[in-house]
Design a protein around this motif. Structure first.
Motif, PDB file in Angstrom:
ATOM      1  N   GLN A   5      17.525   0.211  76.774  1.00 50.29           N
ATOM      2  CA  GLN A   5      18.980   0.280  76.904  1.00 50.29           C
ATOM      3  C   GLN A   5      19.580   1.160  75.788  1.00 50.29           C
ATOM      4  O   GLN A   5      20.479   1.958  76.033  1.00 50.29           O
ATOM      5  CB  GLN A   5      19.586  -1.117  76.864  1.00 50.29           C
ATOM      6  N   LEU A   6      19.072   1.015  74.581  1.00 47.16           N
ATOM      7  CA  LEU A   6      19.561   1.835  73.469  1.00 47.16           C
ATOM      8  C   LEU A   6      19.270   3.318  73.712  1.00 47.16           C
ATOM      9  O   LEU A   6      20.101   4.181  73.409  1.00 47.16           O
ATOM     10  CB  LEU A   6      18.918   1.376  72.157  1.00 47.16           C
ATOM     11  N   LEU A   7      18.111   3.634  74.265  1.00 43.33           N
ATOM     12  CA  LEU A   7      17.761   5.024  74.565  1.00 43.33           C
ATOM     13  C   LEU A   7      18.676   5.607  75.652  1.00 43.33           C
ATOM     14  O   LEU A   7      19.051   6.785  75.587  1.00 43.33           O
ATOM     15  CB  LEU A   7      16.296   5.132  74.971  1.00 43.33           C
ATOM     16  N   VAL A   8      19.035   4.794  76.636  1.00 42.17           N
ATOM     17  CA  VAL A   8      19.955   5.249  77.681  1.00 42.17           C
ATOM     18  C   VAL A   8      21.321   5.544  77.064  1.00 42.17           C
ATOM     19  O   VAL A   8      21.944   6.571  77.350  1.00 42.17           O
ATOM     20  CB  VAL A   8      20.073   4.198  78.810  1.00 42.17           C
ATOM     21  N   ILE A   9      21.794   4.681  76.198  1.00 40.45           N
ATOM     22  CA  ILE A   9      23.087   4.889  75.531  1.00 40.45           C
ATOM     23  C   ILE A   9      23.031   6.156  74.676  1.00 40.45           C
ATOM     24  O   ILE A   9      23.954   6.974  74.686  1.00 40.45           O
ATOM     25  CB  ILE A   9      23.471   3.655  74.691  1.00 40.45           C
ATOM     26  N   ARG A  10      21.933   6.325  73.964  1.00 34.57           N
ATOM     27  CA  ARG A  10      21.784   7.524  73.127  1.00 34.57           C
ATOM     28  C   ARG A  10      21.831   8.789  73.979  1.00 34.57           C
ATOM     29  O   ARG A  10      22.505   9.763  73.633  1.00 34.57           O
ATOM     30  CB  ARG A  10      20.469   7.450  72.345  1.00 34.57           C
ATOM     31  N   ARG A  11      21.128   8.786  75.115  1.00 34.33           N
ATOM     32  CA  ARG A  11      21.114   9.962  75.989  1.00 34.33           C
ATOM     33  C   ARG A  11      22.512  10.230  76.549  1.00 34.33           C
ATOM     34  O   ARG A  11      22.947  11.371  76.612  1.00 34.33           O
ATOM     35  CB  ARG A  11      20.097   9.757  77.126  1.00 34.33           C
ATOM     36  N   TRP A  12      23.219   9.182  76.941  1.00 36.01           N
ATOM     37  CA  TRP A  12      24.588   9.339  77.465  1.00 36.01           C
ATOM     38  C   TRP A  12      25.493   9.947  76.383  1.00 36.01           C
ATOM     39  O   TRP A  12      26.290  10.843  76.668  1.00 36.01           O
ATOM     40  CB  TRP A  12      25.138   7.984  77.925  1.00 36.01           C
ATOM     41  N   LEU A  13      25.343   9.490  75.137  1.00 32.09           N
ATOM     42  CA  LEU A  13      26.145  10.037  74.049  1.00 32.09           C
ATOM     43  C   LEU A  13      25.802  11.502  73.790  1.00 32.09           C
ATOM     44  O   LEU A  13      26.697  12.327  73.531  1.00 32.09           O
ATOM     45  CB  LEU A  13      25.950   9.208  72.775  1.00 32.09           C
ATOM     46  N   GLU A  14      24.536  11.873  73.870  1.00 35.68           N
ATOM     47  CA  GLU A  14      24.138  13.271  73.691  1.00 35.68           C
ATOM     48  C   GLU A  14      24.768  14.161  74.764  1.00 35.68           C
ATOM     49  O   GLU A  14      25.288  15.238  74.465  1.00 35.68           O
ATOM     50  CB  GLU A  14      22.615  13.406  73.744  1.00 35.68           C
ATOM     51  N   LEU A  15      24.716  13.704  76.021  1.00 35.91           N
ATOM     52  CA  LEU A  15      25.297  14.480  77.115  1.00 35.91           C
ATOM     53  C   LEU A  15      26.819  14.597  76.967  1.00 35.91           C
ATOM     54  O   LEU A  15      27.396  15.655  77.209  1.00 35.91           O
ATOM     55  CB  LEU A  15      24.942  13.845  78.465  1.00 35.91           C
ATOM     56  N   PRO A  49      28.023  -4.553  58.420  1.00 38.65           N
ATOM     57  CA  PRO A  49      28.993  -5.098  59.351  1.00 38.65           C
ATOM     58  C   PRO A  49      28.664  -4.708  60.789  1.00 38.65           C
ATOM     59  O   PRO A  49      28.060  -3.671  61.050  1.00 38.65           O
ATOM     60  CB  PRO A  49      30.320  -4.467  58.913  1.00 38.65           C
ATOM     61  N   GLU A  50      29.092  -5.516  61.714  1.00 36.65           N
ATOM     62  CA  GLU A  50      28.851  -5.288  63.138  1.00 36.65           C
ATOM     63  C   GLU A  50      29.688  -4.097  63.609  1.00 36.65           C
ATOM     64  O   GLU A  50      30.852  -3.985  63.271  1.00 36.65           O
ATOM     65  CB  GLU A  50      29.221  -6.554  63.920  1.00 36.65           C
ATOM     66  N   PRO A  51      29.124  -3.161  64.394  1.00 38.89           N
ATOM     67  CA  PRO A  51      29.899  -2.021  64.881  1.00 38.89           C
ATOM     68  C   PRO A  51      31.005  -2.464  65.833  1.00 38.89           C
ATOM     69  O   PRO A  51      31.054  -3.616  66.252  1.00 38.89           O
ATOM     70  CB  PRO A  51      28.858  -1.164  65.586  1.00 38.89           C
ATOM     71  N   LEU A  52      31.856  -1.511  66.195  1.00 36.26           N
ATOM     72  CA  LEU A  52      32.977  -1.827  67.078  1.00 36.26           C
ATOM     73  C   LEU A  52      32.509  -2.420  68.400  1.00 36.26           C
ATOM     74  O   LEU A  52      33.086  -3.376  68.897  1.00 36.26           O
ATOM     75  CB  LEU A  52      33.805  -0.570  67.342  1.00 36.26           C
ATOM     76  N   LEU A  53      31.495  -1.826  68.970  1.00 40.78           N
ATOM     77  CA  LEU A  53      30.941  -2.349  70.219  1.00 40.78           C
ATOM     78  C   LEU A  53      29.545  -2.889  69.939  1.00 40.78           C
ATOM     79  O   LEU A  53      28.726  -2.208  69.343  1.00 40.78           O
ATOM     80  CB  LEU A  53      30.853  -1.239  71.270  1.00 40.78           C
ATOM     81  N   PRO A  54      29.292  -4.074  70.373  1.00 40.41           N
ATOM     82  CA  PRO A  54      27.929  -4.603  70.152  1.00 40.41           C
ATOM     83  C   PRO A  54      26.920  -3.819  70.983  1.00 40.41           C
ATOM     84  O   PRO A  54      27.185  -3.449  72.114  1.00 40.41           O
ATOM     85  CB  PRO A  54      28.020  -6.060  70.620  1.00 40.41           C
ATOM     86  N   LEU A  55      25.798  -3.515  70.379  1.00 42.50           N
ATOM     87  CA  LEU A  55      24.747  -2.769  71.051  1.00 42.50           C
ATOM     88  C   LEU A  55      23.707  -3.735  71.600  1.00 42.50           C
ATOM     89  O   LEU A  55      23.427  -4.769  70.991  1.00 42.50           O
ATOM     90  CB  LEU A  55      24.104  -1.791  70.083  1.00 42.50           C
ATOM     91  N   PRO A  56      23.102  -3.361  72.716  1.00 42.87           N
ATOM     92  CA  PRO A  56      22.086  -4.252  73.288  1.00 42.87           C
ATOM     93  C   PRO A  56      20.837  -4.263  72.410  1.00 42.87           C
ATOM     94  O   PRO A  56      20.554  -3.292  71.704  1.00 42.87           O
ATOM     95  CB  PRO A  56      21.807  -3.633  74.664  1.00 42.87           C
ATOM     96  N   PRO A  57      20.060  -5.320  72.490  1.00 38.26           N
ATOM     97  CA  PRO A  57      18.859  -5.400  71.664  1.00 38.26           C
ATOM     98  C   PRO A  57      17.659  -4.652  72.246  1.00 38.26           C
ATOM     99  O   PRO A  57      16.712  -4.346  71.540  1.00 38.26           O
ATOM    100  CB  PRO A  57      18.573  -6.901  71.612  1.00 38.26           C
ATOM    101  N   ALA A  58      17.680  -4.318  73.508  1.00 38.21           N
ATOM    102  CA  ALA A  58      16.509  -3.726  74.165  1.00 38.21           C
ATOM    103  C   ALA A  58      16.435  -2.226  73.881  1.00 38.21           C
ATOM    104  O   ALA A  58      17.439  -1.510  73.932  1.00 38.21           O
ATOM    105  CB  ALA A  58      16.571  -3.964  75.672  1.00 38.21           C
ATOM    106  N   LEU A  59      15.225  -1.737  73.590  1.00 43.95           N
ATOM    107  CA  LEU A  59      15.005  -0.335  73.263  1.00 43.95           C
ATOM    108  C   LEU A  59      15.370   0.588  74.423  1.00 43.95           C
ATOM    109  O   LEU A  59      16.012   1.615  74.231  1.00 43.95           O
ATOM    110  CB  LEU A  59      13.541  -0.108  72.848  1.00 43.95           C
TER     111      LEU A  59
END
Length: 116
Positions: free
Chosen positions: A14-24, A2-12
């Motif tokens: 952008q996903l890495l930036v989101i991952r880093r923001w979540l880690e911080l 199933p699709e997550p609550l927020l759609p994630l971008p397809p670009a790597l």
């Protein structure tokens, strides 16, 4: 899947930036949790223990649960019963013939009943 609550971008990237923001963000939350726990522990260490009641009325077991004995608050003979005021203890000692003053802590002596 199933699709997550927020759609994630397809670009790597952008996903890495989101991952880093979540880690911080998670690191900040973990730091705050540690600070709050430390403050709670410090407050618990500094909090004085509650003062024991000055008087206890111990009740019998059974349906009637009538007063059985009276104690000073410092008595180690029992911990069951209810905290009471001086007036309540005097009233029970004077009006309930079956009630006895604890022979260990002698509340009747402390109340001045033996001096009369």
């Amino acid at each position: 899947m199933p699709e997550p609550l927020l759609p994630l971008p397809p670009a790597l990237d952008q996903l890495l930036v989101i991952r880093r923001w979540l880690e911080l963000t998670l690191a900040r939350v973990d730091e705050k949790i540690s600070a709050v726990r430390a403050a709670d522990e410090e407050r618990a260490r500094r909090r004085p223990p509650p003062e024991p009641p000055r008087w206890w009325i111990e009740y019998g077991i059974g349906v009637s649960r009538r007063p059985d004995r009276v104690h000073t608050g410092a008595c180690k003979m029992t911990s069951r019963g209810r905290a009471a005021t001086r007036e309540m203890v005097l009233e029970v000692l004077r009006t309930v013939p079956s009630v006895i003053a604890c022979p260990l802590c002698r509340p009747d002596s402390e109340l001045g009943l033996l001096d009369s």
